[in-house]
Design a protein around this motif. Structure first.
Motif, PDB file in Angstrom:
ATOM      1  N   MET A   1       0.838  -1.172   0.000  1.00 32.94           N
ATOM      2  CA  MET A   1       0.000   0.000   0.000  1.00 32.94           C
ATOM      3  C   MET A   1       0.885   1.238   0.000  1.00 32.94           C
ATOM      4  N   LYS A   2       0.974   1.927  -1.124  1.00 35.43           N
ATOM      5  CA  LYS A   2       1.840   3.105  -1.230  1.00 35.43           C
ATOM      6  C   LYS A   2       1.006   4.379  -1.163  1.00 35.43           C
ATOM      7  N   ILE A   3       1.446   5.279  -0.310  1.00 31.77           N
ATOM      8  CA  ILE A   3       0.789   6.572  -0.137  1.00 31.77           C
ATOM      9  C   ILE A   3       1.836   7.666  -0.279  1.00 31.77           C
ATOM     10  N   VAL A   4       1.538   8.654  -1.102  1.00 27.08           N
ATOM     11  CA  VAL A   4       2.394   9.825  -1.242  1.00 27.08           C
ATOM     12  C   VAL A   4       1.820  10.923  -0.357  1.00 27.08           C
ATOM     13  N   VAL A   5       2.672  11.500   0.471  1.00 24.55           N
ATOM     14  CA  VAL A   5       2.286  12.605   1.340  1.00 24.55           C
ATOM     15  C   VAL A   5       2.962  13.867   0.821  1.00 24.55           C
ATOM     16  N   THR A  28       1.918   5.415   9.512  1.00 30.01           N
ATOM     17  CA  THR A  28       3.032   4.552   9.905  1.00 30.01           C
ATOM     18  C   THR A  28       2.559   3.415  10.808  1.00 30.01           C
ATOM     19  N   GLU A  29       1.660   3.721  11.715  1.00 25.14           N
ATOM     20  CA  GLU A  29       1.132   2.691  12.613  1.00 25.14           C
ATOM     21  C   GLU A  29       0.469   1.560  11.822  1.00 25.14           C
ATOM     22  N   LYS A  30      -0.119   1.905  10.689  1.00 20.35           N
ATOM     23  CA  LYS A  30      -0.779   0.914   9.844  1.00 20.35           C
ATOM     24  C   LYS A  30       0.160   0.310   8.803  1.00 20.35           C
ATOM     25  N   ASN A  80      -1.243   4.322  -4.367  1.00 20.76           N
ATOM     26  CA  ASN A  80      -2.630   3.897  -4.165  1.00 20.76           C
ATOM     27  C   ASN A  80      -3.504   5.060  -3.708  1.00 20.76           C
ATOM     28  N   GLY A  81      -2.891   6.016  -3.024  1.00 22.89           N
ATOM     29  CA  GLY A  81      -3.596   7.184  -2.535  1.00 22.89           C
ATOM     30  C   GLY A  81      -2.603   8.257  -2.167  1.00 22.89           C
ATOM     31  N   PHE A  82      -3.124   9.411  -1.783  1.00 21.21           N
ATOM     32  CA  PHE A  82      -2.247  10.532  -1.456  1.00 21.21           C
ATOM     33  C   PHE A  82      -2.826  11.334  -0.298  1.00 21.21           C
ATOM     34  N   VAL A  83      -1.939  12.035   0.371  1.00 21.61           N
ATOM     35  CA  VAL A  83      -2.299  12.974   1.432  1.00 21.61           C
ATOM     36  C   VAL A  83      -1.727  14.324   1.029  1.00 21.61           C
ATOM     37  N   ILE A  84      -2.530  15.361   1.152  1.00 24.43           N
ATOM     38  CA  ILE A  84      -2.054  16.719   0.913  1.00 24.43           C
ATOM     39  C   ILE A  84      -2.278  17.521   2.187  1.00 24.43           C
ATOM     40  N   VAL A  85      -1.190  18.121   2.684  1.00 26.78           N
ATOM     41  CA  VAL A  85      -1.258  18.976   3.866  1.00 26.78           C
ATOM     42  C   VAL A  85      -0.713  20.341   3.450  1.00 26.78           C
ATOM     43  N   GLY A 171      -5.935   9.436  13.621  1.00 27.35           N
ATOM     44  CA  GLY A 171      -7.022   8.518  13.282  1.00 27.35           C
ATOM     45  C   GLY A 171      -7.376   8.558  11.805  1.00 27.35           C
ATOM     46  N   ALA A 172      -7.319   9.731  11.211  1.00 29.28           N
ATOM     47  CA  ALA A 172      -7.592   9.850   9.781  1.00 29.28           C
ATOM     48  C   ALA A 172      -6.544   9.105   8.971  1.00 29.28           C
ATOM     49  N   GLY A 173      -5.289   9.186   9.390  1.00 26.88           N
ATOM     50  CA  GLY A 173      -4.223   8.434   8.713  1.00 26.88           C
ATOM     51  C   GLY A 173      -4.492   6.941   8.761  1.00 26.88           C
ATOM     52  N   LYS A 174      -4.862   6.432   9.940  1.00 29.48           N
ATOM     53  CA  LYS A 174      -5.169   5.003  10.083  1.00 29.48           C
ATOM     54  C   LYS A 174      -6.378   4.612   9.244  1.00 29.48           C
ATOM     55  N   ALA A 175      -7.423   5.425   9.313  1.00 34.27           N
ATOM     56  CA  ALA A 175      -8.649   5.130   8.553  1.00 34.27           C
ATOM     57  C   ALA A 175      -8.377   5.140   7.051  1.00 34.27           C
ATOM     58  N   PHE A 176      -7.496   6.024   6.611  1.00 32.51           N
ATOM     59  CA  PHE A 176      -7.173   6.105   5.186  1.00 32.51           C
ATOM     60  C   PHE A 176      -6.484   4.819   4.715  1.00 32.51           C
ATOM     61  N   VAL A 177      -5.544   4.312   5.512  1.00 32.80           N
ATOM     62  CA  VAL A 177      -4.880   3.050   5.156  1.00 32.80           C
ATOM     63  C   VAL A 177      -5.908   1.915   5.137  1.00 32.80           C
ATOM     64  N   ASN A 178      -6.790   1.870   6.125  1.00 32.94           N
ATOM     65  CA  ASN A 178      -7.831   0.832   6.151  1.00 32.94           C
ATOM     66  C   ASN A 178      -8.700   0.899   4.899  1.00 32.94           C
ATOM     67  N   PHE A 179      -9.073   2.122   4.499  1.00 30.68           N
ATOM     68  CA  PHE A 179      -9.891   2.301   3.298  1.00 30.68           C
ATOM     69  C   PHE A 179      -9.153   1.811   2.057  1.00 30.68           C
ATOM     70  N   LEU A 180      -7.897   2.223   1.899  1.00 28.43           N
ATOM     71  CA  LEU A 180      -7.123   1.811   0.726  1.00 28.43           C
ATOM     72  C   LEU A 180      -6.934   0.297   0.701  1.00 28.43           C
ATOM     73  N   THR A 181      -6.726  -0.309   1.861  1.00 35.38           N
ATOM     74  CA  THR A 181      -6.559  -1.755   1.938  1.00 35.38           C
ATOM     75  C   THR A 181      -7.845  -2.462   1.515  1.00 35.38           C
ATOM     76  N   SER A 182      -8.991  -1.960   1.972  1.00 38.40           N
ATOM     77  CA  SER A 182     -10.267  -2.581   1.595  1.00 38.40           C
ATOM     78  C   SER A 182     -10.550  -2.388   0.110  1.00 38.40           C
ATOM     79  N   GLN A 183     -10.136  -1.246  -0.450  1.00 38.42           N
ATOM     80  CA  GLN A 183     -10.337  -0.985  -1.882  1.00 38.42           C
ATOM     81  C   GLN A 183      -9.484  -1.941  -2.723  1.00 38.42           C
ATOM     82  N   SER A 184      -8.258  -2.185  -2.292  1.00 40.20           N
ATOM     83  CA  SER A 184      -7.368  -3.054  -3.078  1.00 40.20           C
ATOM     84  C   SER A 184      -7.779  -4.523  -2.974  1.00 40.20           C
ATOM     85  N   ALA A 185      -8.507  -4.865  -1.924  1.00 38.71           N
ATOM     86  CA  ALA A 185      -8.958  -6.255  -1.749  1.00 38.71           C
ATOM     87  C   ALA A 185     -10.166  -6.568  -2.642  1.00 38.71           C
ATOM     88  N   GLN A 186     -10.808  -5.542  -3.134  1.00 40.86           N
ATOM     89  CA  GLN A 186     -12.021  -5.773  -3.959  1.00 40.86           C
ATOM     90  C   GLN A 186     -11.683  -6.104  -5.393  1.00 40.86           C
TER      91      GLN A 186
END
Length: 186
Positions: A1-5, A28-30, A80-85, A171-186
């Motif tokens: 699961m690759k995320i660009v920040v 990172t926790e995820k 797989n996804g990105f974060v913009i701050v 929590g948003a970071g963790k939820a985002f990884v969970n979402f991307l993981t569920s999307q890739s499993a489909q």
């Protein structure tokens, strides 16, 4: 699961850096694979509207300028996804982020479509009164929608909510990884 920040701020220990670090803690926790790009350390030119206003961006999906744009754009395309701050300046995005997104929009919306359907976590950090955070997020989401990218969530961070939003950012970071993981499993 690759995320660009992607993050933009000249201040390494300000509100924007704080928000980025909290999101990174959740990612990172995820155990997400991360590529963190600090736009203030990159060389990014503004679009020069070459040719008749549409140069290679429309015809070939690339930019003729020689700077860090292509590397950043390719990293986003391969994620797989990105974060913009972003910090908020006058109710708007950081100028270097706007420059990147303007050029990406020309390449992506008209030719490549690499970001179509790609989810992003969006964070806007407003010092001062904090009034511009939500407007900045709306502008960011609108720009990304031209490329078909999707907003997973939007977090307005201000000096007033910094302390209680700390756990929300993580929590948003963790939820985002969970979402991307569920999307890739489909």
């Amino acid at each position: 699961m690759k995320i660009v920040v992607l993050w933009a701020s000249p201040n390494q220990d300000g509100l924007t850096a704080f928000a980025k670090n909290q999101v990174l803690a959740g990612l990172t926790e995820k155990k997400a694979e991360l590529e963190v790009i600090h736009l203030n350390e990159c060389r990014l030119n503004h679009c020069s509207a070459c040719g008749n206003g549409w140069g290679d961006c429309k015809a070939k999906g690339c930019c003729v300028q020689q700077d860090d744009f292509e590397d950043i754009y390719s990293a986003l395309a391969g994620a797989n996804g990105f974060v913009i701050v972003t910090p908020v300046y006058w109710h708007d995005l950081a100028e270097n982020l706007k420059a990147l997104l303007d050029r990406m929009r020309r390449c992506d919306a008209s030719h490549n479509h690499w970001l179509k359907g790609k989810p992003g976590l969006l964070v806007a950090c407003a010092g001062g009164s904090g009034r511009g955070a939500t407007q900045c997020l709306c502008l960011l989401e609108d720009t990304l929608s031209h490329m078909g990218a999707l907003a997973f969530d939007r977090l307005p961070i201000t000096r007033a909510n910094r302390d209680y939003m700390q756990s929300a950012l993580c929590g948003a970071g963790k939820a985002f990884v969970n979402f991307l993981t569920s999307q890739s499993a489909q």
